[in-house]
Write a protein that holds these residues in place. Structure first.
Motif, PDB file in Angstrom:
ATOM      1  N   VAL A  95       5.849   1.689   0.351  1.00  0.00           N
ATOM      2  CA  VAL A  95       7.191   1.530   0.901  1.00  0.00           C
ATOM      3  C   VAL A  95       8.210   2.121  -0.061  1.00  0.00           C
ATOM      4  O   VAL A  95       8.218   1.792  -1.256  1.00  0.00           O
ATOM      5  CB  VAL A  95       7.508   0.033   1.143  1.00  0.00           C
ATOM      6  CG1 VAL A  95       8.896  -0.130   1.748  1.00  0.00           C
ATOM      7  CG2 VAL A  95       6.447  -0.592   2.046  1.00  0.00           C
ATOM      8  N   ASN A  96       9.078   2.993   0.471  1.00  0.00           N
ATOM      9  CA  ASN A  96      10.160   3.561  -0.320  1.00  0.00           C
ATOM     10  C   ASN A  96      11.489   2.976   0.147  1.00  0.00           C
ATOM     11  O   ASN A  96      11.829   3.041   1.334  1.00  0.00           O
ATOM     12  CB  ASN A  96      10.199   5.088  -0.174  1.00  0.00           C
ATOM     13  CG  ASN A  96       9.034   5.747  -0.885  1.00  0.00           C
ATOM     14  OD1 ASN A  96       8.233   5.075  -1.527  1.00  0.00           O
ATOM     15  ND2 ASN A  96       8.928   7.062  -0.774  1.00  0.00           N
ATOM     16  N   PHE A 102       7.333   0.933  -3.740  1.00  0.00           N
ATOM     17  CA  PHE A 102       6.581  -0.321  -3.795  1.00  0.00           C
ATOM     18  C   PHE A 102       5.238  -0.150  -3.084  1.00  0.00           C
ATOM     19  O   PHE A 102       5.115   0.620  -2.131  1.00  0.00           O
ATOM     20  CB  PHE A 102       7.356  -1.459  -3.120  1.00  0.00           C
ATOM     21  CG  PHE A 102       8.716  -1.714  -3.713  1.00  0.00           C
ATOM     22  CD1 PHE A 102       8.855  -2.524  -4.822  1.00  0.00           C
ATOM     23  CD2 PHE A 102       9.849  -1.114  -3.180  1.00  0.00           C
ATOM     24  CE1 PHE A 102      10.098  -2.765  -5.388  1.00  0.00           C
ATOM     25  CE2 PHE A 102      11.105  -1.337  -3.730  1.00  0.00           C
ATOM     26  CZ  PHE A 102      11.230  -2.165  -4.838  1.00  0.00           C
ATOM     27  N   ALA A 103       4.247  -0.891  -3.580  1.00  0.00           N
ATOM     28  CA  ALA A 103       2.931  -0.942  -2.920  1.00  0.00           C
ATOM     29  C   ALA A 103       2.776  -2.339  -2.324  1.00  0.00           C
ATOM     30  O   ALA A 103       2.808  -3.331  -3.051  1.00  0.00           O
ATOM     31  CB  ALA A 103       1.819  -0.666  -3.925  1.00  0.00           C
ATOM     32  N   GLU A 104       2.645  -2.416  -1.014  1.00  0.00           N
ATOM     33  CA  GLU A 104       2.601  -3.710  -0.319  1.00  0.00           C
ATOM     34  C   GLU A 104       1.257  -3.897   0.387  1.00  0.00           C
ATOM     35  O   GLU A 104       0.827  -3.029   1.151  1.00  0.00           O
ATOM     36  CB  GLU A 104       3.737  -3.820   0.714  1.00  0.00           C
ATOM     37  CG  GLU A 104       5.133  -3.793   0.130  1.00  0.00           C
ATOM     38  CD  GLU A 104       5.472  -5.057  -0.644  1.00  0.00           C
ATOM     39  OE1 GLU A 104       4.662  -6.005  -0.623  1.00  0.00           O
ATOM     40  OE2 GLU A 104       6.547  -5.091  -1.269  1.00  0.00           O
ATOM     41  N   LYS A 146      13.638  -8.403  -3.872  1.00  0.00           N
ATOM     42  CA  LYS A 146      12.961  -7.390  -4.688  1.00  0.00           C
ATOM     43  C   LYS A 146      13.462  -5.979  -4.348  1.00  0.00           C
ATOM     44  O   LYS A 146      13.659  -5.143  -5.231  1.00  0.00           O
ATOM     45  CB  LYS A 146      11.449  -7.493  -4.462  1.00  0.00           C
ATOM     46  CG  LYS A 146      10.621  -6.506  -5.268  1.00  0.00           C
ATOM     47  CD  LYS A 146       9.139  -6.812  -5.153  1.00  0.00           C
ATOM     48  CE  LYS A 146       8.605  -6.531  -3.761  1.00  0.00           C
ATOM     49  NZ  LYS A 146       7.134  -6.662  -3.672  1.00  0.00           N
ATOM     50  N   TYR A 147      13.675  -5.722  -3.048  1.00  0.00           N
ATOM     51  CA  TYR A 147      14.062  -4.384  -2.613  1.00  0.00           C
ATOM     52  C   TYR A 147      15.561  -4.096  -2.819  1.00  0.00           C
ATOM     53  O   TYR A 147      15.941  -3.007  -3.218  1.00  0.00           O
ATOM     54  CB  TYR A 147      13.740  -4.193  -1.133  1.00  0.00           C
ATOM     55  CG  TYR A 147      12.272  -4.008  -0.825  1.00  0.00           C
ATOM     56  CD1 TYR A 147      11.295  -4.140  -1.809  1.00  0.00           C
ATOM     57  CD2 TYR A 147      11.841  -3.709   0.460  1.00  0.00           C
ATOM     58  CE1 TYR A 147       9.951  -3.982  -1.516  1.00  0.00           C
ATOM     59  CE2 TYR A 147      10.502  -3.543   0.767  1.00  0.00           C
ATOM     60  CZ  TYR A 147       9.565  -3.685  -0.227  1.00  0.00           C
ATOM     61  OH  TYR A 147       8.235  -3.527   0.062  1.00  0.00           O
ATOM     62  N   VAL A 160       7.880   3.826   5.265  1.00  0.00           N
ATOM     63  CA  VAL A 160       6.519   3.345   5.020  1.00  0.00           C
ATOM     64  C   VAL A 160       5.560   4.516   5.165  1.00  0.00           C
ATOM     65  O   VAL A 160       5.316   5.010   6.274  1.00  0.00           O
ATOM     66  CB  VAL A 160       6.134   2.213   5.997  1.00  0.00           C
ATOM     67  CG1 VAL A 160       4.716   1.738   5.726  1.00  0.00           C
ATOM     68  CG2 VAL A 160       7.113   1.064   5.885  1.00  0.00           C
ATOM     69  N   GLY A 161       5.020   4.972   4.018  1.00  0.00           N
ATOM     70  CA  GLY A 161       4.135   6.125   4.035  1.00  0.00           C
ATOM     71  C   GLY A 161       4.855   7.338   4.597  1.00  0.00           C
ATOM     72  O   GLY A 161       6.058   7.523   4.414  1.00  0.00           O
ATOM     73  N   SER A 162       4.111   8.171   5.303  1.00  0.00           N
ATOM     74  CA  SER A 162       4.707   9.352   5.942  1.00  0.00           C
ATOM     75  C   SER A 162       4.883   9.139   7.441  1.00  0.00           C
ATOM     76  O   SER A 162       5.323  10.043   8.145  1.00  0.00           O
ATOM     77  CB  SER A 162       3.821  10.571   5.687  1.00  0.00           C
ATOM     78  OG  SER A 162       2.504  10.332   6.164  1.00  0.00           O
TER      79      SER A 162
END
Length: 786
Positions: A95-96, A102-104, A146-147, A160-162
């Motif tokens: 997640v950007n 971040f890695a969720e 957090k974000y 989220v990803g591409s």
């Protein structure tokens, strides 16, 4: 105050027993509380699937995506439904948020109706529309913090990803630890087009919950679902599964035989039972300890009671006095026990992976439990001195020989046998727990997970980035080999059915994994016949190549691995021809709870390959990991560096068993300590009772060793009896526990022999310390005692 030693032993033994029992009770209470706080909890059910292949059945937590909407439309008792899909079948979501990455692991795609079924409180946003449209997401309070820190997250966009750009439409209160769902982000189900638009009965990947009417009959709804399934899949041969309902309140503890569950919060009813029994055993040992010492000391008070009765004390007054003393001692032990419990909570949380606090101790339920324990222990422990002693006539009580006429001695001996029997059962169980865990850790898996890490590549923007990453990794001196895979062993993969070669109408379940040809070298798989997959597959080659395990060959009906090479399957990949090019030795791709099943590595392009397996030289691991991270960030700048070591992951498959073994080990030790405190007290009492006898024997020439043996032998007889009684009971319990493992240790006779020796040795050391002390006393002093 006159009996400081015995008072200290009583308080310490009972306080330890109470502290241990309360800690275990808090754990059990927490496990039993899962999902029960929802206002509609008793009307919520999860749809389960029983998949059957080749006559073998397996229960799944996931159902096809068409099940929820169909049941809501066609069954009157179904008020609402919601479907939950774990992101990419459990793969990490990258997640950007602006410049932050971040890695969720806990991103779920859910229907917006989830707010109508579960008690999930939205702090911001409207629950009726928050997840109604595609590309929407709601965040937990902790994730939002957090974000975005203190900024308002509503309206912000997360990438989220591409694949997805999601607008934040809500923030929900952090889900409690006793909710089965552990989501940190929930995206709208409509965002995943293939899942929301193509409703089919074949892909069972969706955890589905139904809200039924308050008076609905579960069995009736089960039958209605079976009828609907038959209507939609009329051909019996194509109907490879059946549907059933599981109450929400049963999910956490009663899903041990259910696979494909989304959540990581899975409990174990057997573990809870084991710890509940352990709590009761420790409590009983502590109570026996107290009763033993209390009855031993009360017999010294015959004369005191006789004098009190002579000068006019009534039975009622004496009973009240004895119970007052007992109640005071138990009350002090409770206070001391609560102090021990509070001090031990951090350690206990570490061992059990819980987050219990002092607040969990001071609740109405625990307070009521403490009151019950206080009442029970006080009543039982005070029973002998209060009623038995107070019932004697004064003339009898003033005779010292009365002690030999009572059954108190036999009563205490029986209690010692029960007490040490329980302790020995715990020791044997602990031995076998750790034997099984060691067996699991040391048993050959059929492949080598050591020095192999799985790196997530799903955050890459395109194939070129992944190819560049692989080439850059291979250029590192400490990287031995790499392979792109759909799943790593022990986690993930696709489930398919495969027809038998000798009987095409019969099929069996097979786990498949799309990989590149270098997978066998990375995992050190042993070939029995054939070769690995082609390292480069031609685009003109429409045939799928497969490397299968031994079990697959046997299920297909081939007698030898060599016979299977070059054979084809037409049904595994939707009528695309699939050729067996290699056969590897069987390997354990699931936990040892499950027998080895059919497994197929292939190069069909139907699935993605989000993981990159990297075999490394670990001689300088810190340097290697720094190089890998730097290379990854350079090659895939849009993603966080997320990885795990395969051997460490395999350890998590037995987390519940390891926790149980550690808890039983620690608290078994405390139970034995409590039992030894009681034995120490009884030995001291016996030595005190026989002071004159010891003095006379010494005057007549008895040695210290002889007197020590004299006092110790009676206790050792009791311990030996305990060993004989406890051994078959422990064998039965552990035989039942081991049945849960497809691969298990054999319970050896020496376990019982070693346990018996330990129990005898501990008892001997405990008793002999008092016996030697008594034997060394000057006989002149011994003969003067009254």
């Amino acid at each position: 105050m006159k009996s400081k030693l015995f008072t200290a032993l009583n308080l310490l033994g009972l306080a330890l027993g109470l502290a241990v029992s309360l800690l275990l009770m808090l754990y059990v209470k927490d496990e039993l509380s899962f999902d029960k706080y929802h206002s509609k909890a008793h009307n919520i059910y999860r749809v389960g699937v029983t998949a059957t292949f080749d006559g073998k059945s397996q229960n799944w937590a996931n159902a096809p995506n068409v099940v929820g909407p169909t049941m809501k439309n066609e069954i009157p008792e179904v008020v609402q439904q919601t479907r939950i899909l774990l992101n990419d079948y459990g793969q990490t979501a990258f997640v950007n948020s602006g410049e932050k990455k971040f890695a969720e692991k806990k991103l779920y795609w859910v229907d917006g109706t989830i707010f109508e079924i579960f008690d999930i409180k939205l702090l911001q946003g409207n629950p009726k529309v928050a997840l109604q449209d595609p590309n929407k997401v709601v965040l937990s309070q902790a994730t939002a913090q957090k974000y975005f820190g203190k900024d308002n997250p509503i309206g912000k966009v997360l990438k989220v990803g591409s694949k997805y750009s999601l607008e934040v439409t809500g923030v929900y209160e952090d889900l409690p630890h006793n909710f089965t769902l552990d989501a940190e982000l929930m995206g709208s189900f409509n965002s995943v087009e293939w899942a929301s638009k193509n409703l089919v009965w074949s892909n069972s990947s969706f955890e589905t919950y139904l809200l039924l009417t308050p008076n609905a009959n579960q069995q009736k709804v089960d039958k209605q679902m079976a009828t609907i399934l038959e209507k939609n899949i009329p051909n019996k041969e194509d109907r490879w599964f059946s549907l059933w309902l599981q109450p929400l309140v049963d999910i956490h503890l009663n899903s041990a035989d259910i696979v494909n569950s989304n959540t990581t919060r899975i409990g174990d009813a057997k573990q809870v039972k084991i710890l509940l029994i352990l709590a009761l055993v420790v409590m009983v040992i502590a109570c026996i300890n107290y009763m033993n010492l209390a009855t031993a000391r009360s017999q010294k008070r015959f004369k005191e009671v006789g004098i009190n009765k002579t000068i006019g004390a009534t039975n009622r007054q004496l009973i009240g006095r004895f119970y007052t003393e007992t109640a005071l001692t138990v009350f002090l032990a409770l206070l001391l026990g609560l102090s021990f419990l509070i001090l031990a909570l951090p350690f206990f949380n570490q061992v059990t992976d819980k987050n219990l606090s002092v607040a969990h101790v001071f609740t109405p339920e625990v307070s009521f439990g403490l009151l019950l324990i206080f009442t029970f222990v006080t009543f039982i422990s005070g029973l002998y001195p209060a009623f038995y002693l107070s019932s004697f006539a004064p003339k009898n009580l003033l005779q010292t020989v009365i002690t030999k006429k009572t059954g108190a001695g036999f009563f205490r001996q029986s209690l010692v046998i029960v007490q040490f029997g329980a302790s020995i059962i715990l020791i044997i169980c602990t031995f076998i727990f750790f034997q099984q865990l060691k067996f699991i850790q040391n048993k050959k898996l059929g492949y080598n997970p050591e020095q192999v890490l799985a790196v997530m590549t799903s955050g890459a923007e395109n194939k070129e980035q992944i190819d560049g990453l692989i080439n850059n990794f291979k250029a590192l001196s400490n990287v031995v080999e790499t392979s792109r895979v759909q799943a790593y062993l022990g986690f993930g993969g696709s489930g398919r059915s495969m027809s038998k070669a000798d009987n095409p109408k019969e099929s069996f379940f097979v786990r498949t994994n799309r990989v590149t040809g270098d997978f066998a070298r990375v995992l050190d798989l042993k070939f029995l016949a054939g070769k690995t997959l082609p390292l480069i597959k031609s685009e003109k080659d429409t045939t799928v190549q497969m490397v299968v395990n031994e079990t697959t060959i046997k299920l297909l009906g081939y007698k030898t691995p060599q016979e299977a090479i070059g054979k084809f399957s037409d049904d595994l990949f939707w009528n695309r021809k699939a050729e067996i090019v290699g056969v590897v030795r069987d390997f354990h791709y699931e936990s040892f709870h499950q027998p080895i099943g059919s497994y197929v590595f292939h190069n069909n392009d139907t699935e993605s390959r989000p993981y990159l397996l990297v075999k490394v030289n670990t001689s300088n691991l810190a340097q290697t990991m720094n190089q890998l991270e730097a290379t990854f960030k350079k090659s895939v700048p849009s993603s966080a560096f997320e990885y795990l070591f395969l051997d460490q992951f395999l350890g998590t498959l037995y987390r519940a068993e390891t926790q149980t073994a550690n808890v039983v080990l620690v608290f078994s030790g405390l139970a034995i300590l409590i039992a030894c405190l009681g034995l120490f007290g009884l030995a001291a009492y016996t030595a005190e009772q026989r002071t004159k006898e010891i003095g006379i024997r010494k005057v007549l020439g008895a040695s210290v060793a002889g007197i020590t043996t004299l006092i110790s032998k009676d206790f050792l007889k009791l311990i030996l009896i305990s060993v004989l009684i406890a051994s078959p009971i422990a064998w039965y319990f552990m035989s039942q526990w081991l049945k849960d493992f497809a691969y298990q240790v054999t319970i050896e006779w020496w376990v019982f022999a070693v346990t018996g020796f330990i129990a005898v040795l501990v008892a001997l050391l405990t008793v002999s310390s008092q016996a030697i002390k008594a034997a060394l006393v000057n006989p002149v002093k011994s003969l003067k005692t009254e």
